[in-house]
Each structure stands twice: as structure tokens, then as C-alpha cells.
Design a protein around this motif. Structure first.
Motif, mmCIF file in Angstrom:
data_model
loop_
_atom_site.group_PDB
_atom_site.id
_atom_site.type_symbol
_atom_site.label_atom_id
_atom_site.label_comp_id
_atom_site.label_asym_id
_atom_site.label_seq_id
_atom_site.Cartn_x
_atom_site.Cartn_y
_atom_site.Cartn_z
ATOM 1 N N LEU A 63 -48.741 1.855 1.032
ATOM 2 C CA LEU A 63 -48.163 2.934 1.826
ATOM 3 C C LEU A 63 -46.769 3.240 1.293
ATOM 4 O O LEU A 63 -45.943 2.344 1.165
ATOM 5 C CB LEU A 63 -48.087 2.508 3.296
ATOM 6 N N THR A 64 -46.544 4.505 0.937
ATOM 7 C CA THR A 64 -45.226 4.942 0.491
ATOM 8 C C THR A 64 -44.610 5.828 1.560
ATOM 9 O O THR A 64 -45.200 6.834 1.961
ATOM 10 C CB THR A 64 -45.305 5.715 -0.840
ATOM 11 N N LEU A 65 -43.434 5.420 2.033
ATOM 12 C CA LEU A 65 -42.733 6.146 3.086
ATOM 13 C C LEU A 65 -41.417 6.702 2.544
ATOM 14 O O LEU A 65 -40.659 5.977 1.878
ATOM 15 C CB LEU A 65 -42.459 5.226 4.277
ATOM 16 N N ILE A 66 -41.161 7.959 2.812
ATOM 17 C CA ILE A 66 -39.946 8.634 2.371
ATOM 18 C C ILE A 66 -39.019 8.788 3.577
ATOM 19 O O ILE A 66 -39.402 9.400 4.574
ATOM 20 C CB ILE A 66 -40.263 10.025 1.777
ATOM 21 N N THR A 67 -37.812 8.229 3.470
ATOM 22 C CA THR A 67 -36.849 8.359 4.569
ATOM 23 C C THR A 67 -35.789 9.415 4.289
ATOM 24 O O THR A 67 -35.053 9.807 5.202
ATOM 25 C CB THR A 67 -36.159 7.009 4.853
ATOM 26 N N ASP A 68 -35.684 9.865 3.050
ATOM 27 C CA ASP A 68 -34.720 10.901 2.682
ATOM 28 C C ASP A 68 -35.459 12.232 2.583
ATOM 29 O O ASP A 68 -36.317 12.398 1.709
ATOM 30 C CB ASP A 68 -34.067 10.553 1.340
ATOM 31 N N PRO A 69 -35.164 13.208 3.452
ATOM 32 C CA PRO A 69 -35.901 14.479 3.410
ATOM 33 C C PRO A 69 -35.789 15.205 2.075
ATOM 34 O O PRO A 69 -36.680 15.977 1.715
ATOM 35 C CB PRO A 69 -35.264 15.296 4.550
ATOM 36 N N ASP A 70 -34.724 14.952 1.320
ATOM 37 C CA ASP A 70 -34.569 15.602 0.011
ATOM 38 C C ASP A 70 -35.548 15.060 -1.025
ATOM 39 O O ASP A 70 -35.720 15.655 -2.102
ATOM 40 C CB ASP A 70 -33.139 15.422 -0.508
ATOM 41 N N LYS A 71 -36.204 13.917 -0.705
ATOM 42 C CA LYS A 71 -37.149 13.321 -1.653
ATOM 43 C C LYS A 71 -38.609 13.572 -1.268
ATOM 44 O O LYS A 71 -39.517 13.000 -1.860
ATOM 45 C CB LYS A 71 -36.898 11.814 -1.771
ATOM 46 N N ARG A 72 -38.825 14.438 -0.278
ATOM 47 C CA ARG A 72 -40.205 14.767 0.099
ATOM 48 C C ARG A 72 -40.924 15.405 -1.080
ATOM 49 O O ARG A 72 -40.397 16.304 -1.730
ATOM 50 C CB ARG A 72 -40.214 15.707 1.307
ATOM 51 N N ASP A 73 -42.140 14.934 -1.340
ATOM 52 C CA ASP A 73 -42.881 15.430 -2.503
ATOM 53 C C ASP A 73 -44.256 15.994 -2.140
ATOM 54 O O ASP A 73 -45.012 16.400 -3.019
ATOM 55 C CB ASP A 73 -43.044 14.315 -3.542
ATOM 56 N N GLY A 74 -44.611 16.012 -0.865
ATOM 57 C CA GLY A 74 -45.906 16.540 -0.463
ATOM 58 C C GLY A 74 -47.056 15.587 -0.678
ATOM 59 O O GLY A 74 -48.177 15.836 -0.222
ATOM 60 N N LYS A 75 -46.798 14.487 -1.362
ATOM 61 C CA LYS A 75 -47.853 13.510 -1.647
ATOM 62 C C LYS A 75 -47.687 12.268 -0.783
ATOM 63 O O LYS A 75 -48.654 11.751 -0.238
ATOM 64 C CB LYS A 75 -47.811 13.135 -3.133
ATOM 65 N N ASN A 76 -46.466 11.802 -0.682
ATOM 66 C CA ASN A 76 -46.181 10.619 0.121
ATOM 67 C C ASN A 76 -45.707 11.026 1.512
ATOM 68 O O ASN A 76 -45.426 12.185 1.773
ATOM 69 C CB ASN A 76 -45.146 9.749 -0.586
ATOM 70 N N GLU A 77 -45.608 10.046 2.394
ATOM 71 C CA GLU A 77 -45.387 10.325 3.815
ATOM 72 C C GLU A 77 -43.909 10.293 4.158
ATOM 73 O O GLU A 77 -43.226 9.305 3.923
ATOM 74 C CB GLU A 77 -46.141 9.288 4.648
ATOM 75 N N TRP A 78 -43.422 11.395 4.708
ATOM 76 C CA TRP A 78 -42.040 11.461 5.181
ATOM 77 C C TRP A 78 -41.983 10.881 6.585
ATOM 78 O O TRP A 78 -42.675 11.346 7.487
ATOM 79 C CB TRP A 78 -41.543 12.909 5.185
ATOM 80 N N ILE A 79 -41.175 9.845 6.761
ATOM 81 C CA ILE A 79 -41.027 9.206 8.062
ATOM 82 C C ILE A 79 -39.607 9.450 8.555
ATOM 83 O O ILE A 79 -38.645 9.360 7.785
ATOM 84 C CB ILE A 79 -41.343 7.689 7.990
ATOM 85 N N HIS A 80 -39.470 9.800 9.817
ATOM 86 C CA HIS A 80 -38.164 10.121 10.372
ATOM 87 C C HIS A 80 -38.188 9.828 11.860
ATOM 88 O O HIS A 80 -39.253 9.584 12.452
ATOM 89 C CB HIS A 80 -37.817 11.599 10.123
ATOM 90 N N TYR A 81 -37.013 9.825 12.483
ATOM 91 C CA TYR A 81 -36.935 9.589 13.922
ATOM 92 C C TYR A 81 -37.683 10.701 14.643
ATOM 93 O O TYR A 81 -37.406 11.886 14.462
ATOM 94 C CB TYR A 81 -35.480 9.526 14.380
#
Length: 258
Positions: A63-81
């Protein structure tokens, strides 16, 4: 700052659940899930039912989680509050591991004292026109009163076990739990007071605008009861408030060189 707190929280969460950190960089984290964590987070009950019925070991996912919105790539999952994935993780902690007691593993052949720390992971929620959450991890030394933030990052570097190591013994707390929680609460209140509170003023302004518009709408209608109910709803929605929620925590007995 909130993004960094979230990244640290996730790293500590997965490490504590025996998942391997495959790769991490600022704003991104890849973990290899265990079977238990795949079952808890990936919503694959039919897969695991079939695999176990066939007698296979199974293949837990990465599981790859992205916490920085600037690194969203559409492939991995963006996680945020506020994201469903973070709610799922927090609920998992609530259901299974809210409180614990662990001991630092010490390899020694002489008597070694372990000192009690009260550790709490707390969610601070700022609610009003918009909602923002922040995770804070605080540790309190229950003998000398020392306090540390980002305590989960410190614990992550240690080997922790349910049973105390040979030759080790525990020191009794000088600070009672109730008093300890109060100290942590006071620190959090001071931290919150030092924040920028423009968001609260914006919430009050929006609330006043909505109420003025509503009064204008009801002007001449004579339906005071309905108007009052809608005003109450607006006040509940926009009144700025800050709440603390203990996500999990426990007593950790550690060597006294923190």
C-alpha cells in the motif's frame, strides 16, 4: 506541519503492526501489509476466504499512501485528515488497540530500572466553516514530569514487548494517571491558544451572514418557530469549536536515558 504529523503517525502505526516499510520519502510511504493488516484495511474478505479454503498462504498487498497533496499521481492513494482511509485506520485503533502496556526490551545481565511514560495519541479537531484535524503524540515521564512531543517517533526506534526483560524492574509512578492526563491536556490547550485563529473569525462571519440572509427570507412570514430551528442549525454548523479526542495510548516502561 499537519502533513508531517500524519506521515509520522502512519509510519508508527504500520511499524507497530509489524508491516515492513518498503519505501518512504517526504510526503509518501509504501508499506508491505501483513495478512492481518490486509484483512483489516483492504476489504478483501472473499479473497481471504477462498485462499484459506484452498489451503494457500495468501498474498498481502503493498500500500502506497501519499500525504503531500503536491505528490498526488492518480495511481497511489492520497490520504489526508478527513479521508476514508484515515477514518478506517483510526477506527481500527479504536476497536482493537486503544490502550496498552509495553516494556522496552533490554539485553542485560545486571539490574536495570525501567521508568513509566504515559503516552497518548490525540486528535485535535478544529470545527467551523471548515474542518481540520491534527494528530499529536505526547509522552509524559511519570516520575520526573518530563514531557516530549512526537513520542511515537521515539518509541518507533525501540524494541517493545508485552513482558519485561530479564534483570529489569519497574519504577513506580510519582504522578498519578489522572494528574498526568491533566498535564497533557494543559499543554494541548496552550498549544491551541498559540495557533492562528483567523479560521474561527471567518466561521463567525459566515454564520452571521447566513443568519442575516435567513432573517431576510423569513421577513413578514410570521413563522418564528421554523426560523428559530434553522438559526439553531446554522449556529451548530458554523460555531467555531476545538475538541480533543484520545485515539490511543498506554503506559510504556523505558530506560531512563530519553
Amino acid at each position: 506541519m499537519a502533513i508531517n504529523h500524519l506521515h509520522d503517525f502512519l509510519q508508527s502505526y504500520f511499524t507497530a503492526h509489524h508491516c515492513t516499510i518498503v519505501h518512504q520519502e517526504e510526503g509518501a510511504l509504501t508499506v508491505q501489509l501483513t495478512e492481518d493488516m490486509d484483512r483489516a484495511l483492504m476489504n478483501r474478505p472473499f479473497y481471504w476466504h477462498y485462499i484459506k479454503k484452498m489451503g494457500y498462504a495468501g498474498d498481502p498487498k503493498q500500500l502506497t499512501l501519499i500525504t503531500d497533496p503536491d505528490k498526488r499521481d492518480g495511481k497511489n492513494e492520497w490520504i489526508h485528515y478527513g479521508s476514508p482511509r484515515l477514518h478506517q485506520i483510526v477506527n481500527h485503533l479504536h476497536e482493537h488497540e486503544k490502550y496498552t502496556k509495553l516494556y522496552e526490551r533490554i539485553d542485560t545481565n545486571q539490574k536495570t530500572a525501567l521508568y513509566p511514560w504515559l503516552v497518548t495519541n490525540i486528535k485535535i479537531s478544529y470545527q467551523g466553516k471548515q474542518k481540520k484535524d491534527e494528530m499529536v503524540s505526547i509522552g509524559l515521564h511519570l516520575v520526573n514530569g518530563a514531557m516530549k512531543v512526537k513520542m511515537m517517533a521515539i518509541l518507533q526506534e525501540k524494541s517493545l514487548h508485552n513482558a519485561i526483560s530479564d534483570y529489569c524492574f519497574t519504577i513506580s509512578p510519582m504522578i498519578k494517571l489522572h494528574s498526568g492526563f491533566k498535564r497533557i491536556e494543559n499543554v494541548l490547550e496552550s498549544y491551541v491558544q498559540d495557533q492562528d485563529h483567523d479560521w474561527a473569525e471567518a466561521s463567525r462571519k459566515k454564520m452571521a451572514e447566513e443568519i442575516d440572509l435567513l432573517r431576510h427570507f423569513y421577513k413578514g412570514e410570521g413563522n418564528e418557530q421554523d426560523m428559530k430551528k434553522e438559526i439553531d442549525d446554522i449556529q451548530k454548523r458554523y460555531s467555531p469549536r476545538i475538541t480533543f479526542e484520545v485515539i490511543n495510548g498506554g503506559i510504556f516502561y523505558l530506560q531512563d536515558h530519553q
